[in-house]
Design a protein around this motif. Sequence first.
Motif, PDB file in Angstrom:
ATOM      1  N   ASN A  89       0.727  -1.195   0.076  1.00 41.85           N
ATOM      2  CA  ASN A  89      -0.086  -0.054   0.094  1.00 41.85           C
ATOM      3  C   ASN A  89       0.714   1.188  -0.036  1.00 41.85           C
ATOM      4  OD1 ASN A  89      -2.263  -1.482  -0.093  1.00 41.85           O
ATOM      5  ND2 ASN A  89      -3.064  -0.880   1.827  1.00 41.85           N
ATOM      6  N   TRP A  99      -3.840  18.278 -14.669  1.00 41.14           N
ATOM      7  CA  TRP A  99      -4.697  17.235 -14.780  1.00 41.14           C
ATOM      8  C   TRP A  99      -4.107  16.123 -14.485  1.00 41.14           C
ATOM      9  CZ3 TRP A  99      -9.443  16.289 -14.598  1.00 41.14           C
ATOM     10  CH2 TRP A  99     -10.100  14.999 -15.264  1.00 41.14           C
ATOM     11  N   TRP A 144      -3.387  15.228 -10.904  1.00 37.64           N
ATOM     12  CA  TRP A 144      -4.563  14.709 -10.517  1.00 37.64           C
ATOM     13  C   TRP A 144      -4.573  13.233 -10.880  1.00 37.64           C
ATOM     14  CZ3 TRP A 144      -8.003  14.158  -7.221  1.00 37.64           C
ATOM     15  CH2 TRP A 144      -9.335  13.600  -7.610  1.00 37.64           C
ATOM     16  N   ASN A 169      -2.743  11.410 -11.351  1.00 36.48           N
ATOM     17  CA  ASN A 169      -1.754  10.533 -10.493  1.00 36.48           C
ATOM     18  C   ASN A 169      -2.029  10.475  -9.103  1.00 36.48           C
ATOM     19  OD1 ASN A 169       0.691   8.822  -9.924  1.00 36.48           O
ATOM     20  ND2 ASN A 169       1.781  10.535  -9.930  1.00 36.48           N
ATOM     21  N   PRO A 211      -4.289   6.181 -19.938  1.00 32.30           N
ATOM     22  CA  PRO A 211      -3.368   5.904 -18.871  1.00 32.30           C
ATOM     23  C   PRO A 211      -3.630   4.640 -17.937  1.00 32.30           C
ATOM     24  CG  PRO A 211      -3.727   7.930 -18.291  1.00 32.30           C
ATOM     25  CD  PRO A 211      -4.344   7.614 -19.447  1.00 32.30           C
ATOM     26  N   SER A 248      -7.120  12.070 -21.742  1.00 33.31           N
ATOM     27  CA  SER A 248      -7.361  11.890 -20.544  1.00 33.31           C
ATOM     28  C   SER A 248      -8.754  11.266 -20.296  1.00 33.31           C
ATOM     29  CB  SER A 248      -7.430  13.268 -19.629  1.00 33.31           C
ATOM     30  OG  SER A 248      -8.027  14.295 -20.485  1.00 33.31           O
ATOM     31  N   PRO A 271      -9.455   8.187 -13.103  1.00 33.04           N
ATOM     32  CA  PRO A 271      -8.646   8.650 -12.031  1.00 33.04           C
ATOM     33  C   PRO A 271      -9.723   9.359 -10.743  1.00 33.04           C
ATOM     34  CG  PRO A 271      -7.846   9.412 -13.968  1.00 33.04           C
ATOM     35  CD  PRO A 271      -9.104   8.663 -14.328  1.00 33.04           C
ATOM     36  N   GLU A 272     -10.727  10.007 -11.454  1.00 34.74           N
ATOM     37  CA  GLU A 272     -11.675  10.765 -10.385  1.00 34.74           C
ATOM     38  C   GLU A 272     -12.393   9.674  -9.593  1.00 34.74           C
ATOM     39  OE1 GLU A 272     -14.129  13.704 -12.316  1.00 34.74           O
ATOM     40  OE2 GLU A 272     -12.458  14.080 -14.015  1.00 34.74           O
ATOM     41  N   VAL A 319     -11.450   7.374  -7.733  1.00 31.47           N
ATOM     42  CA  VAL A 319     -10.689   6.967  -6.356  1.00 31.47           C
ATOM     43  C   VAL A 319     -11.083   8.100  -5.464  1.00 31.47           C
ATOM     44  CG1 VAL A 319      -8.533   6.355  -5.446  1.00 31.47           C
ATOM     45  CG2 VAL A 319      -8.798   5.662  -7.670  1.00 31.47           C
ATOM     46  N   ALA A 320     -10.995   9.337  -5.827  1.00 33.64           N
ATOM     47  CA  ALA A 320     -11.067  10.598  -5.328  1.00 33.64           C
ATOM     48  C   ALA A 320     -12.565  10.484  -4.840  1.00 33.64           C
ATOM     49  CB  ALA A 320     -10.896  11.836  -5.996  1.00 33.64           C
ATOM     50  N   LYS A 372     -13.308   7.839  -2.111  1.00 36.81           N
ATOM     51  CA  LYS A 372     -12.582   8.303  -0.879  1.00 36.81           C
ATOM     52  C   LYS A 372     -13.428   9.215  -0.178  1.00 36.81           C
ATOM     53  CE  LYS A 372      -7.955   9.210   0.561  1.00 36.81           C
ATOM     54  NZ  LYS A 372      -6.516   9.521   0.430  1.00 36.81           N
ATOM     55  N   ARG A 403      -5.399   1.047  -6.863  1.00 33.08           N
ATOM     56  CA  ARG A 403      -5.255   2.410  -6.298  1.00 33.08           C
ATOM     57  C   ARG A 403      -6.022   2.925  -5.351  1.00 33.08           C
ATOM     58  NH1 ARG A 403      -1.458   6.904  -7.984  1.00 33.08           N
ATOM     59  NH2 ARG A 403      -1.503   8.043  -5.863  1.00 33.08           N
ATOM     60  N   VAL A 438      -7.250   0.624  -2.986  1.00 33.90           N
ATOM     61  CA  VAL A 438      -6.635   0.140  -1.908  1.00 33.90           C
ATOM     62  C   VAL A 438      -5.427   0.620  -1.275  1.00 33.90           C
ATOM     63  CG1 VAL A 438      -5.832  -2.214  -1.166  1.00 33.90           C
ATOM     64  CG2 VAL A 438      -7.380  -2.236  -2.669  1.00 33.90           C
ATOM     65  N   TYR A 439      -4.640   1.134  -2.226  1.00 30.22           N
ATOM     66  CA  TYR A 439      -3.108   1.898  -1.845  1.00 30.22           C
ATOM     67  C   TYR A 439      -3.589   3.098  -1.203  1.00 30.22           C
ATOM     68  CZ  TYR A 439       1.283   4.336  -3.159  1.00 30.22           C
ATOM     69  OH  TYR A 439       2.225   5.102  -2.952  1.00 30.22           O
ATOM     70  N   GLU A 440      -4.909   3.831  -1.467  1.00 26.95           N
ATOM     71  CA  GLU A 440      -5.247   5.137  -0.838  1.00 26.95           C
ATOM     72  C   GLU A 440      -6.229   4.816   0.340  1.00 26.95           C
ATOM     73  OE1 GLU A 440      -4.167   8.046  -2.082  1.00 26.95           O
ATOM     74  OE2 GLU A 440      -2.896   7.347  -3.487  1.00 26.95           O
ATOM     75  N   ASN A 441      -6.308   3.698   0.881  1.00 19.71           N
ATOM     76  CA  ASN A 441      -7.041   3.392   1.989  1.00 19.71           C
ATOM     77  C   ASN A 441      -8.620   3.771   1.685  1.00 19.71           C
ATOM     78  OD1 ASN A 441      -4.655   2.226   3.000  1.00 19.71           O
ATOM     79  ND2 ASN A 441      -4.287   4.095   3.723  1.00 19.71           N
ATOM     80  N   GLN A 481       2.147   6.207 -12.414  1.00 16.65           N
ATOM     81  CA  GLN A 481       1.572   5.652 -11.154  1.00 16.65           C
ATOM     82  C   GLN A 481       2.598   5.131 -10.352  1.00 16.65           C
ATOM     83  OE1 GLN A 481      -1.431   5.220 -10.145  1.00 16.65           O
ATOM     84  NE2 GLN A 481      -2.514   6.386 -11.688  1.00 16.65           N
TER      85      GLN A 481
END
Lengths: 301, 489
Positions: free
Chosen positions: A57, A261, A264, A266, B143, B172, B279-280, B282-283, B286, B302, B304-307, B376
């Motif tokens: 993690n 962007w 973000w 990443n 990506p 993107s 990518p949005e 995950v945020a 969260k 990701r 999981v990585y970001e809890n 990443q």
Amino acid sequence: MNPKTWRLPRDPKWWQAKILSVVILVALLGGWQYATSRPAFDPTGKTEDELMLLEFNGDIVMNDAGDYVFNEEKTSGVPGPLLVGKKIVEELSHPFHKNGTNDHGIGHLIFYTVSRFSVGFVLASVVAILVGVVVGLNPVIFHAVNPFLQVLKPISPLAWMPLLLYTVQKPTITAILVVFMASLWPTIANTAFGLSSIDKDYLRVSRMLEFGWFRRLFTVILPAAAPAIVAGLRISFGSALVAVVPAEMLLGELGVGYLTWIEWNNLDIAGVLFAILVVGFVGFLMDALFSKLSKAASYAT
Amino acid sequence: MSVFRRDPFDPDQSLEHQHHAGCGHGHSHREPASPSQCHRERCHQERCHEQECHEQDEQRNTDHDVTQATLSSEDAMSRAVETAVVKAIFGQSDVSRRKVLAAAGAGVVAEIVRGMFPLDTAKAMAMEIGKIEKPDLSIGFIPITCATPIIMAEPMGFYEKHGLNAKVRRASGWAMVRDWAITKEVDAAHMLSPMPLSITLGAGSPKVPFYMPAVENINGQAITLANKHKGVRTAQDMKGFRFCVPFEYSMHNYLLRYYLAEGGLHPDKDVQIRVVPPPEMVANLKAGNVDGYLAPDPFNQRAVYENAGFIFKLSKEIWEGHPCCAFAISQEFAHTHPNTFLALFRSIVDATAYASDKSNRKEIAKAIAPRNYLNQPVTVLEQVLTGRYATGLGGIGNVPDRIDFDPMPWHSMAVWILTQMKRWKHVDTDFDYKTVAEEVYMATKCNELASEMGYEDRTKTYTKHVIMGKEFDPAKPDEYLASFPINNL
């Protein structure tokens, strides 16, 4: 406490405010760093699986000595100022690198944005002043065109983007045209307004002196309307600056908007903060430069 | 390659592709022990590849010494044309070719074939058009790890190996990649496997005919749920959830809808599904804006990585071996630049086969992690590609084929996707499944290139698939479609 002591000092020394600014900055950064700092990682009592999970993690990384330490790159919330500072130093240390198609240094990115912005803005200004002159000089055209201007003016320049992309089909040109659209209407409207409200005596005098149309335009009309035109250009400048960043984000065109962007993408918040600072800094510099130019223009009248 | 070294007019020679350990199932010929060394050899001298096959051929054909002499490239090309013509005349039946040759004699048959077909002209033409029309190419990608073969082909030299100077360009979002591909901003693109179908049908975009020469990855997605939903066990527990998928016409959308519907939930009535760039997601997860998503990696790992969430279900548990992302190119480009297209096609098949070898995965994770590509953390990509990962529930998962790479664009996969497009009313127009599938998915050509390059030739283009225990027969799409109680028909 005696309310009478609550008075502004009569003659503040120039350095008093400066020192206070620095103190505020240091206090903010210190508090920020304190809020985001963590104690050293202690691996005792953790099984190998638990350590592996932490490593998976990204919470901990193995350092060169073979010990686990907290991964300072990964933060749970907003990263601390040291991390952001590190990121800034890292980015600024190689501003002109090019690692393939998608990874260009910050110097290049700023150049792309500024050039995209400049082309769009200059084009729009030329077109807008020409249209504004035609509209402003003829009251019939002015009243006929005014309703259209009023409707077109408030449209967000980004709202044009899908249509532009669909018609011109090139993201590079679309980005320039978005800037163009953003800077068109305020200049047209202000130019037209400035010209239509020129003191009529000026025009009468120029006619009496038998000036030709061009001479009249450049020696009387435009100088008289210059303050209004410059005011229009200023508004256009601001809205174009606001439009260029999201246009780059949406179109995937390399530039400072694009940088925001991808950082973000990443989820690299330190990178996002850096990108925001760059956007602010570039905007500030361009605005300062434009102020100088516009002052020169106003003085010339 | 090996097949080219055999004389098609020799009745004792088999033209069928030989299945053996090294050349089977889309894997490359190399010993997995020294991946990086062999990779370098692959890139800089194609010989590595050929020699090994060559040696293996020799072992197999001990009593026919036809392959021992090294053919020059012109001879090889001429042999390739002869083989293609003979294969075309006799179809896929190698047995009948051998019988005819044995009975009539090779010389006679060769004369007859020359009489029927201008072999020498064809050979001259084949050599003439070998030139790549447009070596400088731009390829759009999103990506995500699904794009691995397309991306890594740049840093690892697969494009270069096939004579191309291709640069990958990051977009993107899927709509952006679609627009780039339609407006020719890029020459070819990474797409979701339903996209070439939807664009060709003109669903959700201008109608432009596209080809899908190859699938990029199979499996490689997951349903990720927010940490607060750790108690969820079945689809029923997800009633009222808000989900994200990366694009309307995506395997993510169709697999999520399939999973929910099999569990008794109507994806348009019992839950919300919205389109959000990965990518949005995950945020959003969260922040608690959404309950979960079916998304491409690395954004499951990701989370999981970001809890922020945990991996609820890998997409391979819904459909083992489902297609996901794809390599797409406009039919116009393929027709106006046939050799460039072929070189590109070969690079992709080659890179995909390399990526399918699990011993190369760590090296690939490092190659695609930099900012120019996925941008990443390497540890996230490694977990996705090696299948040894943190599940987010406190455990470590070990699923080596969590993501896999297989270029074969089965026509049957296209038919399945088309049934789901109809099922959820994503396409209004009426179409014939087979016609559309065969126009867009280049399964036959992919098989042909694979066998030519020494990878597995599946010989057929339709197969039955099993999705959540239910068999899909591509010959009966309408019956299949009618069998779903939950739909928008």
